[in-house]
Design a protein around this motif. Structure first.
Motif, mmCIF file in Angstrom:
data_model
loop_
_atom_site.group_PDB
_atom_site.id
_atom_site.type_symbol
_atom_site.label_atom_id
_atom_site.label_comp_id
_atom_site.label_asym_id
_atom_site.label_seq_id
_atom_site.Cartn_x
_atom_site.Cartn_y
_atom_site.Cartn_z
ATOM 1 N N SER A 12 0.823 -1.211 0.000
ATOM 2 C CA SER A 12 0.000 0.000 0.000
ATOM 3 C C SER A 12 0.857 1.261 0.000
ATOM 4 O O SER A 12 0.510 2.253 -0.646
ATOM 5 C CB SER A 12 -0.957 0.003 1.194
ATOM 6 O OG SER A 12 -0.250 0.105 2.405
ATOM 7 N N LEU A 16 0.962 4.307 -2.778
ATOM 8 C CA LEU A 16 0.908 5.737 -2.444
ATOM 9 C C LEU A 16 2.044 6.506 -3.092
ATOM 10 O O LEU A 16 1.843 7.586 -3.654
ATOM 11 C CB LEU A 16 0.957 5.923 -0.922
ATOM 12 C CG LEU A 16 -0.332 5.730 -0.146
ATOM 13 C CD1 LEU A 16 -0.066 5.793 1.350
ATOM 14 C CD2 LEU A 16 -1.359 6.776 -0.538
ATOM 15 N N GLY A 48 -4.229 6.434 -7.255
ATOM 16 C CA GLY A 48 -4.560 7.044 -5.972
ATOM 17 C C GLY A 48 -5.725 6.349 -5.287
ATOM 18 O O GLY A 48 -5.701 6.107 -4.073
ATOM 19 N N VAL A 49 -6.748 6.017 -6.059
ATOM 20 C CA VAL A 49 -7.904 5.306 -5.496
ATOM 21 C C VAL A 49 -7.483 3.917 -5.011
ATOM 22 O O VAL A 49 -7.866 3.476 -3.909
ATOM 23 C CB VAL A 49 -9.041 5.204 -6.535
ATOM 24 C CG1 VAL A 49 -10.123 4.241 -6.070
ATOM 25 C CG2 VAL A 49 -9.632 6.579 -6.810
ATOM 26 N N ALA A 52 -5.566 4.323 -1.792
ATOM 27 C CA ALA A 52 -6.464 4.636 -0.670
ATOM 28 C C ALA A 52 -7.203 3.388 -0.202
ATOM 29 O O ALA A 52 -7.299 3.126 1.010
ATOM 30 C CB ALA A 52 -7.449 5.723 -1.092
ATOM 31 N N VAL A 56 -6.849 1.555 3.542
ATOM 32 C CA VAL A 56 -8.039 1.277 4.356
ATOM 33 C C VAL A 56 -8.155 -0.227 4.620
ATOM 34 O O VAL A 56 -8.468 -0.649 5.745
ATOM 35 C CB VAL A 56 -9.315 1.827 3.683
ATOM 36 C CG1 VAL A 56 -10.568 1.343 4.392
ATOM 37 C CG2 VAL A 56 -9.280 3.352 3.651
ATOM 38 N N THR A 107 -6.243 9.698 7.197
ATOM 39 C CA THR A 107 -5.246 10.419 6.405
ATOM 40 C C THR A 107 -5.432 10.155 4.926
ATOM 41 O O THR A 107 -5.430 11.080 4.100
ATOM 42 C CB THR A 107 -3.822 10.024 6.837
ATOM 43 O OG1 THR A 107 -3.644 10.364 8.208
ATOM 44 C CG2 THR A 107 -2.771 10.724 6.000
ATOM 45 N N VAL A 108 -5.600 8.891 4.557
ATOM 46 C CA VAL A 108 -5.717 8.558 3.137
ATOM 47 C C VAL A 108 -7.054 9.030 2.572
ATOM 48 O O VAL A 108 -7.141 9.424 1.399
ATOM 49 C CB VAL A 108 -5.466 7.053 2.911
ATOM 50 C CG1 VAL A 108 -6.681 6.217 3.201
ATOM 51 C CG2 VAL A 108 -4.950 6.780 1.523
ATOM 52 N N VAL A 109 -8.098 9.044 3.406
ATOM 53 C CA VAL A 109 -9.383 9.588 2.951
ATOM 54 C C VAL A 109 -9.241 11.091 2.707
ATOM 55 O O VAL A 109 -9.760 11.638 1.719
ATOM 56 C CB VAL A 109 -10.504 9.281 3.971
ATOM 57 C CG1 VAL A 109 -11.753 10.084 3.682
ATOM 58 C CG2 VAL A 109 -10.816 7.797 3.965
ATOM 59 N N LEU A 111 -6.472 12.637 1.857
ATOM 60 C CA LEU A 111 -5.689 12.794 0.612
ATOM 61 C C LEU A 111 -6.568 12.619 -0.616
ATOM 62 O O LEU A 111 -6.441 13.371 -1.591
ATOM 63 C CB LEU A 111 -4.557 11.771 0.573
ATOM 64 C CG LEU A 111 -3.321 12.060 1.390
ATOM 65 C CD1 LEU A 111 -2.347 10.897 1.330
ATOM 66 C CD2 LEU A 111 -2.652 13.318 0.893
ATOM 67 N N ALA A 112 -7.444 11.632 -0.567
ATOM 68 C CA ALA A 112 -8.338 11.406 -1.705
ATOM 69 C C ALA A 112 -9.291 12.586 -1.885
ATOM 70 O O ALA A 112 -9.570 13.007 -3.025
ATOM 71 C CB ALA A 112 -9.132 10.109 -1.490
#
Length: 198
Positions: A12, A16, A48-49, A52, A56, A107-109, A111-112
């Motif tokens: 993951s 990123l 990116g998706v 993310a 998750v 954090t990743v949400v 960023l998205a």
């Protein structure tokens, strides 16, 4: 679990970093972009998706694992009448790991969301104003996710030691009662279901 976590977390993080590198190489989309630039922008979005979702997923697996091992520890301690210290330690480790997993997911949400705000393909006006925020978010967010993984790794190691301690006591009790050996050894594998009461 430590080996699985390491592989999934590394994968993951690589996703990123790949999304970050692709985003840097895309260029300005708010100006007249050619077909090649638009194609790379699509690759950046999809990467990116995927990154993310991977972050998750990894953190969801961690949360599920700690819930399961905490429950396992409680049942084994009740079955073999072990001191309550193991249950308390298991709960403490779980409570230390959860905030890191949640931080990684949020954090990743974030960023998205910043990426969507900066994407001119959404048709929203002034998306170019968000590109700096998206870049800054990526520069802060990727190391933060890596730090969350490192912190979770430490909790996984502590949890493994706790499991090995519980299993060592269980085997001593079973040997004292002349019961057959446990179905698994903590040194070889981690538990996936509670010990049966006899």
């Amino acid at each position: 679990m430590t080996r699985i976590f390491f592989i999934l977390a590394t994968f993951s993080l690589l996703l990123l970093v790949a999304a970050f590198a692709l985003g840097l190489g895309v260029g300005k989309l708010d100006q007249d972009a050619d077909a090649s630039t638009l194609r790379w922008a699509t690759v950046h979005r999809l990467t990116g998706v995927a990154a993310a979702l991977a972050v998750v997923l990894v953190n969801s697996i961690v949360v599920t694992y700690f819930i399961g091992t905490s429950r396992w520890c409680k049942e084994v301690c009740e079955t073999y009448r072990l001191p309550p210290g193991h249950r308390e330690q298991s709960t403490r480790i779980k409570r230390h790991a959860f905030p890191w997993a949640l931080t990684g997911m949020l954090t990743v949400v974030g960023l998205a969301a910043l990426g969507a705000a900066a994407d001119p393909a959404t048709g929203r006006p002034n998306t170019s104003d968000w590109t700096v925020f998206h870049l800054a978010g990526a520069l802060v967010g990727i190391p933060l996710v890596a730090w969350c993984y490192f912190s979770i790794w430490n909790e996984l190691q502590a949890n493994l030691l706790m499991i090995q301690g519980v299993m060592a006591q269980v085997e001593r009790i079973r040997a004292k009662r002349s019961l057959p050996n446990a179905q698994f050894r903590a040194q070889e594998t981690e538990p996936c279901e509670p010990a049966s009461s006899e």
